[in-house]
Scaffold this motif. Structure first.
Motif, PDB file in Angstrom:
ATOM      1  N   ALA B  85       0.813  -1.203   0.000  1.00  0.00           N
ATOM      2  CA  ALA B  85       0.000   0.000   0.000  1.00  0.00           C
ATOM      3  C   ALA B  85       0.851   1.259   0.000  1.00  0.00           C
ATOM      4  CB  ALA B  85      -0.954   0.027   1.199  1.00  0.00           C
ATOM      5  N   ALA B  86       1.903   1.248  -0.825  1.00  0.00           N
ATOM      6  CA  ALA B  86       2.742   2.439  -0.907  1.00  0.00           C
ATOM      7  C   ALA B  86       1.935   3.586  -1.501  1.00  0.00           C
ATOM      8  CB  ALA B  86       3.964   2.156  -1.768  1.00  0.00           C
ATOM      9  N   VAL B  88       1.094   6.985  -3.455  1.00  0.00           N
ATOM     10  CA  VAL B  88       1.613   7.682  -4.632  1.00  0.00           C
ATOM     11  C   VAL B  88       2.439   8.888  -4.186  1.00  0.00           C
ATOM     12  CG1 VAL B  88       0.939   9.118  -6.600  1.00  0.00           C
ATOM     13  CG2 VAL B  88      -0.188   6.911  -6.208  1.00  0.00           C
ATOM     14  N   CYS B  99       9.844  -7.264  -9.339  1.00  0.00           N
ATOM     15  CA  CYS B  99       9.209  -6.221 -10.139  1.00  0.00           C
ATOM     16  C   CYS B  99       9.401  -6.577 -11.609  1.00  0.00           C
ATOM     17  CB  CYS B  99       9.860  -4.862  -9.893  1.00  0.00           C
ATOM     18  SG  CYS B  99       9.761  -4.327  -8.175  1.00  0.00           S
ATOM     19  N   ASN B 111       6.637  -2.424 -12.311  1.00  0.00           N
ATOM     20  CA  ASN B 111       5.405  -2.908 -11.688  1.00  0.00           C
ATOM     21  C   ASN B 111       5.778  -3.936 -10.631  1.00  0.00           C
ATOM     22  OD1 ASN B 111       2.963  -3.967 -10.961  1.00  0.00           O
ATOM     23  ND2 ASN B 111       2.273  -4.443 -13.052  1.00  0.00           N
ATOM     24  N   THR B 115       1.962  -2.322  -7.487  1.00  0.00           N
ATOM     25  CA  THR B 115       2.382  -0.956  -7.179  1.00  0.00           C
ATOM     26  C   THR B 115       3.371  -0.512  -8.242  1.00  0.00           C
ATOM     27  OG1 THR B 115       2.128  -1.338  -4.813  1.00  0.00           O
ATOM     28  CG2 THR B 115       3.464   0.549  -5.467  1.00  0.00           C
ATOM     29  N   TRP B 116       3.106   0.662  -8.822  1.00  0.00           N
ATOM     30  CA  TRP B 116       3.937   1.139  -9.919  1.00  0.00           C
ATOM     31  C   TRP B 116       4.971   2.135  -9.425  1.00  0.00           C
ATOM     32  CZ3 TRP B 116       3.717  -0.445 -15.060  1.00  0.00           C
ATOM     33  CH2 TRP B 116       2.687  -1.340 -15.344  1.00  0.00           C
ATOM     34  N   TYR B 117       6.188   1.877  -9.797  1.00  0.00           N
ATOM     35  CA  TYR B 117       7.282   2.787  -9.469  1.00  0.00           C
ATOM     36  C   TYR B 117       7.828   3.372 -10.761  1.00  0.00           C
ATOM     37  CZ  TYR B 117       7.535   0.779  -4.751  1.00  0.00           C
ATOM     38  OH  TYR B 117       7.266   0.374  -3.475  1.00  0.00           O
ATOM     39  N   VAL B 130       6.652   6.178  -6.333  1.00  0.00           N
ATOM     40  CA  VAL B 130       5.388   5.462  -6.528  1.00  0.00           C
ATOM     41  C   VAL B 130       4.432   6.347  -7.324  1.00  0.00           C
ATOM     42  CG1 VAL B 130       3.375   4.422  -5.382  1.00  0.00           C
ATOM     43  CG2 VAL B 130       5.671   4.151  -4.397  1.00  0.00           C
ATOM     44  N   ASN B 132       0.720   6.436 -10.057  1.00  0.00           N
ATOM     45  CA  ASN B 132      -0.464   5.727 -10.524  1.00  0.00           C
ATOM     46  C   ASN B 132      -0.087   4.873 -11.736  1.00  0.00           C
ATOM     47  OD1 ASN B 132      -2.385   6.874  -8.671  1.00  0.00           O
ATOM     48  ND2 ASN B 132      -2.173   8.788  -9.821  1.00  0.00           N
TER      49      ASN B 132
END
Lengths: 259, 135
Positions: B85-86, B88, B99, B111, B115-117, B130, B132
């Motif tokens: 739950a990082a 944004v 990832c 990904n 969670t997208w970095y 982080v 969206n």
């Protein structure tokens, strides 16, 4: 009457003593020694005549740990410059490598080991590039002083102190050592004696914080025969290299424009 | 200056507990591609000097967060901090394990379990922010 005369004499003697004391004080080197600023101007004028140059620098950089302990890191910079709008810098330390490529239109930052690169639009000249990288992206252009001296981007008017400290060799080459003071920074430069007054060593000392951090660079000038073509200044992504974005100093990211 | 100080505080908090210093090149020790950690935990935030006289010389000291070391996803040690739950905007200096790299409009994203970095150069340092899910 006699007493009055004696008083006068005493005052006169005191006055003379005062003069005698004041006299050497007046001979003390002024805060800004003209010979030192003149040497800086000569160096700047000489640098300006170099349409292209390559310099390799051994560098040390102080950093302050959170504990308050001052530590020093070593590294090297290989800087290639062709006026008015080409630059390539290879910045290396044991921990991190970065390359900057400026081809007159874009500037690329590349990390060979992470194999990431970012490309952004660049201004038209080296001076503007250094300014933009610093203010917009928080990236220091290494040894930018070398191409700013002798141009209108240099700020000799800011110099509050200038002293000639005498001769000293750098890498075995006879040089003259000068010390300058500006707001927030004291710095020294060792200028090569003779017909090519090149800077051979630089020490930059921050005076805006109590630990007085320093950056030093010992400069070795190279011949510039290979800088005529543009290859050194343009970036071609190696296999597996991935493009990433570059943050601006406010922590934001601009939409990526096509190269 | 205030901005720098603030970013240090925030970043130092994020870094704490996450990352030992690591060499990027996983060859060290040959441990399955993960770099051997080199602890330097006290050095989470550092002040370093400006390297030029003529540029930005009224800001002679840059405050920057370091972990000033190259890392690349495939060579990273496992992050010790929880990444679930990082939020944004969260800035990380290493990625969680497992990832997958995705290119969107020519730029790289990671990904990591949904969670997208987005890897970014912050100054010359690579950070992972982080974001969206990219469109």
């Amino acid at each position: 009457m006699q007493a009055n005369l004696m008083l006068k004499r005493t005052l006169l003697a005191a006055g003379m003593a005062g003069c005698a004391l004041a006299s050497p004080a007046q001979q003390v080197t002024p805060a800004v020694a003209p010979e030192a600023t003149a040497a800086l101007e000569r160096m700047g004028a000489h640098l300006r005549t170099l349409k292209a140059f390559e310099v390799r620098a051994a560098t040390t950089r102080d950093e302050l740990l959170d504990s308050g302990q001052k530590v020093q890191f070593g590294g090297s910079v290989d800087l290639k410059v062709r006026r008015p709008n080409r630059l390539r810098a290879d910045i290396s330390s044991e921990r991190k490598q970065r390359q900057l490529f400026y081809d007159g239109k874009t500037v690329t930052l590349y990390g060979p080991r992470v194999n990431y690169y970012a490309v952004v639009q660049a201004p038209a000249t080296l001076g503007e590039l250094a300014e933009m990288l610093g203010t917009k992206y928080g990236i220091e252009t290494p040894l930018a002083d070398l191409f700013l001296w002798g141009t209108d981007k240099a700020r000799p008017g800011d110099i509050k102190g200038a002293t000639y400290l005498g001769p000293e060799k750098v890498d075995g080459t006879p040089c003259d050592q000068y010390a300058f003071r500006q707001d927030g920074v004291d710095w020294q430069v060792w200028i090569q004696k003779g017909k090519a007054p090149l800077p051979r060593k630089l020490v930059i000392t921050s005076t805006s914080e109590p630990s007085q951090l320093q950056y030093t660079s010992v400069l070795r000038w190279r011949s510039v025969s290979q800088l005529d073509n543009n290859r050194a200044f343009s970036f071609a992504p190696p296999p597996g290299a991935r493009r990433i974005v570059m943050q601006t100093s406010d922590g934001k990211v601009e939409p990526v424009a096509k190269k | 200056m205030d901005r720098h100080l603030l970013s240090i505080t925030v970043a130092a908090a994020l870094v704490a507990g996450i990352a030992p210093w690591t060499e990027a090149q996983g060859a060290v020790g040959g441990g399955g591609g993960r770099g051997a950690g080199m602890a330097a935990s006290s050095a989470a935030a550092r002040t370093s000097i400006n390297q030029n006289i003529q540029v930005n010389h009224n800001v002679n000291v840059n405050r920057q967060v370091n972990i000033d070391i190259d890392t690349r996803p495939e060579h990273r040690p496992v992050a010790r901090a929880a990444v679930a739950a990082a939020v944004v905007g969260t800035v990380a200096y290493t990625l969680p394990p497992a990832c997958s790299e995705v290119l969107v409009s020519g730029v790289a994203y990671q990904n990591c379990g949904g969670t997208w970095y987005q890897p970014q150069f912050a100054g010359t340092q690579v950070t992972y922010v982080v974001v969206n899910a990219p469109q």
